[in-house]
Design an enzyme around this catalytic site. Structure first.
Site, mmCIF file in Angstrom:
data_model
loop_
_atom_site.group_PDB
_atom_site.id
_atom_site.type_symbol
_atom_site.label_atom_id
_atom_site.label_comp_id
_atom_site.label_asym_id
_atom_site.label_seq_id
_atom_site.Cartn_x
_atom_site.Cartn_y
_atom_site.Cartn_z
ATOM 1 N N GLU A 192 0.801 -1.225 0.000
ATOM 2 C CA GLU A 192 0.000 0.000 0.000
ATOM 3 C C GLU A 192 0.839 1.282 0.000
ATOM 4 O OE1 GLU A 192 -3.041 -0.249 3.045
ATOM 5 O OE2 GLU A 192 -4.219 -1.608 1.792
ATOM 6 N N GLU A 296 -5.667 -7.718 -0.573
ATOM 7 C CA GLU A 296 -6.400 -7.542 0.684
ATOM 8 C C GLU A 296 -7.855 -7.209 0.375
ATOM 9 O OE1 GLU A 296 -4.779 -4.742 3.477
ATOM 10 O OE2 GLU A 296 -2.721 -5.474 3.226
#
Length: 476
Positions: A192, A296
């Site tokens: 991320e 995710e």
């Protein structure tokens, strides 16, 4: 099957093993282990700040005893066997660089840091589970939040070449170490990332990919997009043997999410909206014909049966969408104190008894981003949001705007950091046996299984395994 045959590689829009058999990675993230997160194990703020406070209370010897035991029991043979029994085939392992390098000795590798990682990679292999090594917290912090172990709201990684150099060096070491391990599916080079300018991430990825390929040309590289793995405009032509991973959290599945179907933060969320967001986040992969892997996703559960049934429906709808597009996935997260985990802390465990009231206070103060809301402090936050709206109506900070920015500064930093002292004080006076009991609360045998979630995952994995095997036989 030989080791060479177990190695995975990219073949068009699919992953295949050495014999050409398609393999779709479906598994879980091992959050809260070698990268601890506040909502997963119940502590406040970021990992390094928490560890420093606990060390001051326990002293060096007992501090190391507790955390080493926690890391040992958090994932073992029984955990891997359970995941395999559900038909899952992958564990994504988030890593904090601090296990492998010290800020006071940059570029010097801590060999002891690999002991736990090697153990879990081997445990997973024994149960037929591939692993994806995920650098979740980089030197200088690559995004704005607690999960990169960031004590501030600024990602300094993108501003200092020094931090980037250290990450390149660490990945060269890791890639060389695991280059011959066929059970490591690949390397998730940076979780991320959030480069505010969008100008540094592309050239940095090019540099990092080249450095890793120099020591390991064989393993798959998993690359997250910018802005928390939702934007891929920094990529041109795809690199060879590379998967571009998107993250796909549903708005209605967050802790503050509304009904499903229904409105959350003014947005109507239903199955069509879930699919639109997925198609938006996977546009690059579909356009370039590369594999789709959702690194995710997963809702937060509330304890309310009606709301949680809606959360399970979100999950089922997302899995339907992923199946329709032959996307692999990694559910967040495997084990925690009870918010998302496939397995979670028992309410009567020593850890829950010791820290239950504290975790309730943390929730009341809205002091962690993922596991709490501002419901208990609206008398503080509502006037502050109104003031910010009035005084700075055009202020729209990256990455998520003015309101989230204000919440990060007040709830998740100003409120959460003093709570680390309270959390650490709950360790005071504990003997070795008591510390062991706290850690052992997270052992598989001591935890509770979220059976409904397990049933949903098992239903999806087993039929797909049969379909993949059938397809491979027909292709042969």
């Amino acid at each position: 099957m030989t080791d060479d045959q177990r190695f995975l590689r990219v073949d068009g829009s699919r992953l295949v093993d050495g014999s050409g058999t398609p393999v779709r990675l479906r598994g879980v993230g091992l959050g809260g282990w070698l990268n601890m997160e506040n909502f997963i194990t119940g502590y406040p703020a970021n990992e390094t700040l928490m560890r420093r406070a606990v060390r001051e209370v326990l002293g060096e010897e007992r501090y190391h005893r507790f955390f080493d035991r926690l890391l040992t029991v958090f994932f073992g043979e029984k955990d891997a066997a359970y995941l395999a029994s559900l038909g899952l085939n992958c564990v994504r392992i988030p890593l904090n660089y601090r296990h492998f390098e010290d800020d006071q000795a940059p570029f010097e590798i801590i060999e002891e840091g690999f002991a736990h990682l090697d153990r879990v990679v081997d445990v997973c292999a024994r149960h037929g589970l591939y692993t994806v090594l995920d650098l979740h917290a980089a030197p200088g912090c690559q995004n704005h939040h607690w999960h990169s172990d960031n004590p501030t709201h600024l990602p300094a990684f993108w501003e200092h070449r020094h931090f980037q150099d250290r990450l390149v060096n660490l990945w060269r070491v890791m890639a060389e170490r695991y280059a011959d391990n066929p059970w490591v599916a690949g390397y998730n080079l940076l979780n991320e990332p959030a480069d505010p300018t969008g100008e540094i991430i592309g050239p940095f990825y090019a540099r990092l990919v080249q450095a890793v390929r120099e020591v390991d040309p064989r393993h798959i590289l998993f690359l997250d997009g910018n802005t928390y793995s939702t934007r891929f405009d920094m990529f041109g032509e795809p690199w060879e043997n590379t998967v571009y991973t998107c993250h796909d959290y549903a708005l209605a599945g967050f802790v503050y999410g509304g009904p499903y179907p229904g409105y959350t933060e003014g947005v109507w969320v239903d199955r069509d909206q879930l699919e639109r967001k997925f198609l938006e986040r996977s546009e690059y992969q579909r356009r370039t014909g590369t594999p789709i892997w959702v690194g995710e996703f997963g809702p937060v559960y509330t304890g309310d049966p009606e709301r949680d049934e809606q959360r399970y429906q979100i999950l089922r709808d997302q899995l339907d969408i992923y199946d329709a597009h032959e996307a692999g996935w990694s559910l967040w997260t495997y084990k925690d104190v009870g918010l998302q985990g496939l397995v979670h802390l028992a309410p009567d465990s020593p850890y829950a008894r010791r820290f239950g009231d504290f975790m309730a206070k943390k929730a009341r103060l809205g002091a962690d981003h993922w596991g709490s809301t501002d419901e208990g402090i609206k008398h503080i936050m509502d006037p502050l949001h109104a003031f910010m709206d009035e005084q700075f109506p055009d202020y729209d900070p990256y990455p998520f705007g003015r309101r989230k920015y204000t919440e990060d500064l007040v709830r998740h930093i100003l409120f959460s950091q003093p709570l680390t002292v309270e959390y650490a004080e709950l360790f005071r006076g504990l003997g070795e046996e008591e510390l062991d009991e706290l850690a052992d609360s997270f052992a598989f045998a001591s935890c509770v299984r979220r059976e409904r979630l397990a049933e949903i995952l098992a239903e999806r994995c087993r039929p797909q395994q049969e379909a993949d095997s059938s397809g491979a036989r027909r292709a042969g």
